[in-house]
Design a protein around this motif. Structure first.
Motif, mmCIF file in Angstrom:
data_model
loop_
_atom_site.group_PDB
_atom_site.id
_atom_site.type_symbol
_atom_site.label_atom_id
_atom_site.label_comp_id
_atom_site.label_asym_id
_atom_site.label_seq_id
_atom_site.Cartn_x
_atom_site.Cartn_y
_atom_site.Cartn_z
ATOM 1 N N TYR A 48 0.810 -1.219 0.000
ATOM 2 C CA TYR A 48 0.000 0.000 0.000
ATOM 3 C C TYR A 48 0.847 1.275 0.000
ATOM 4 O O TYR A 48 0.669 2.142 -0.869
ATOM 5 C CB TYR A 48 -0.940 -0.010 1.220
ATOM 6 N N ASP A 49 1.729 1.430 0.978
ATOM 7 C CA ASP A 49 2.492 2.670 1.100
ATOM 8 C C ASP A 49 3.357 2.937 -0.125
ATOM 9 O O ASP A 49 3.460 4.081 -0.582
ATOM 10 C CB ASP A 49 3.358 2.657 2.360
ATOM 11 N N GLU A 50 3.972 1.900 -0.664
ATOM 12 C CA GLU A 50 4.825 2.066 -1.838
ATOM 13 C C GLU A 50 4.003 2.444 -3.069
ATOM 14 O O GLU A 50 4.370 3.353 -3.820
ATOM 15 C CB GLU A 50 5.627 0.795 -2.098
ATOM 16 N N VAL A 51 2.883 1.751 -3.290
ATOM 17 C CA VAL A 51 2.035 2.044 -4.444
ATOM 18 C C VAL A 51 1.504 3.469 -4.362
ATOM 19 O O VAL A 51 1.560 4.224 -5.340
ATOM 20 C CB VAL A 51 0.867 1.033 -4.540
ATOM 21 N N MET A 52 1.014 3.861 -3.204
ATOM 22 C CA MET A 52 0.422 5.188 -3.062
ATOM 23 C C MET A 52 1.471 6.294 -3.226
ATOM 24 O O MET A 52 1.196 7.335 -3.829
ATOM 25 C CB MET A 52 -0.301 5.309 -1.721
ATOM 26 N N GLN A 53 2.680 6.076 -2.730
ATOM 27 C CA GLN A 53 3.749 7.064 -2.896
ATOM 28 C C GLN A 53 4.127 7.211 -4.372
ATOM 29 O O GLN A 53 4.301 8.320 -4.872
ATOM 30 C CB GLN A 53 4.978 6.673 -2.067
ATOM 31 N N ILE A 54 4.243 6.098 -5.076
ATOM 32 C CA ILE A 54 4.577 6.124 -6.502
ATOM 33 C C ILE A 54 3.469 6.815 -7.291
ATOM 34 O O ILE A 54 3.746 7.640 -8.171
ATOM 35 C CB ILE A 54 4.851 4.693 -7.016
ATOM 36 N N LEU A 55 2.214 6.498 -6.993
ATOM 37 C CA LEU A 55 1.097 7.156 -7.677
ATOM 38 C C LEU A 55 1.085 8.651 -7.394
ATOM 39 O O LEU A 55 0.885 9.464 -8.306
ATOM 40 C CB LEU A 55 -0.232 6.535 -7.254
ATOM 41 N N ASN A 56 1.296 9.025 -6.152
ATOM 42 C CA ASN A 56 1.312 10.438 -5.784
ATOM 43 C C ASN A 56 2.361 11.203 -6.578
ATOM 44 O O ASN A 56 2.065 12.235 -7.186
ATOM 45 C CB ASN A 56 1.564 10.569 -4.280
ATOM 46 N N THR A 57 3.554 10.686 -6.619
ATOM 47 C CA THR A 57 4.647 11.349 -7.336
ATOM 48 C C THR A 57 4.389 11.387 -8.838
ATOM 49 O O THR A 57 4.565 12.423 -9.477
ATOM 50 C CB THR A 57 5.975 10.606 -7.054
ATOM 51 N N SER A 58 3.961 10.273 -9.408
ATOM 52 C CA SER A 58 3.751 10.172 -10.856
ATOM 53 C C SER A 58 2.595 11.057 -11.320
ATOM 54 O O SER A 58 2.714 11.794 -12.306
ATOM 55 C CB SER A 58 3.476 8.722 -11.251
ATOM 56 N N MET A 59 1.482 10.994 -10.619
ATOM 57 C CA MET A 59 0.319 11.786 -11.016
ATOM 58 C C MET A 59 0.604 13.278 -10.858
ATOM 59 O O MET A 59 0.221 14.081 -11.715
ATOM 60 C CB MET A 59 -0.899 11.370 -10.190
ATOM 61 N N LYS A 60 1.288 13.645 -9.810
ATOM 62 C CA LYS A 60 1.616 15.057 -9.579
ATOM 63 C C LYS A 60 2.487 15.605 -10.707
ATOM 64 O O LYS A 60 2.259 16.709 -11.202
ATOM 65 C CB LYS A 60 2.325 15.205 -8.232
ATOM 66 N N GLU A 61 3.469 14.817 -11.134
ATOM 67 C CA GLU A 61 4.347 15.246 -12.232
ATOM 68 C C GLU A 61 3.552 15.479 -13.515
ATOM 69 O O GLU A 61 3.742 16.477 -14.207
ATOM 70 C CB GLU A 61 5.443 14.211 -12.464
#
Length: 84
Positions: A48-61
């Motif tokens: 969960y934490d890894e997926v959500m962090q990756i999504l947060n960074t990718s979507m924000k970019e």
């Protein structure tokens, strides 16, 4: 907790394929997750934490560079099962 995310990305730009491929590159370069691309959506699996962090960074970019719509489904009950 292990999760599966189904994500669909709709960049609101003429050359929509470029940001879609950019998102796929961002996700595929993350060894912590499993990525399965389809024609309509992409499945992302991992902790969960890894997926959500990756999504947060990718979507924000991507949202910094393109007007964007993301559609996500997040589940902790949809583990991949081996075909018989």
């Amino acid at each position: 907790m292990y999760i599966t995310v189904e994500i669909s990305y709709y960049p609101l730009t003429e050359n929509y394929d470029q940001p879609v491929f950019q998102l796929l590159d961002l996700l595929n370069n993350q060894p912590e997750i499993t990525v399965e691309s389809g024609t309509m959506s992409t499945l992302i699996r991992g902790e969960y934490d890894e997926v959500m962090q990756i999504l947060n960074t990718s979507m924000k970019e991507l949202m910094r560079n393109y007007p964007s719509v993301f559609n996500l489904k997040i589940a902790n009950a949809c583990e991949l099962k081996e075909p018989k």
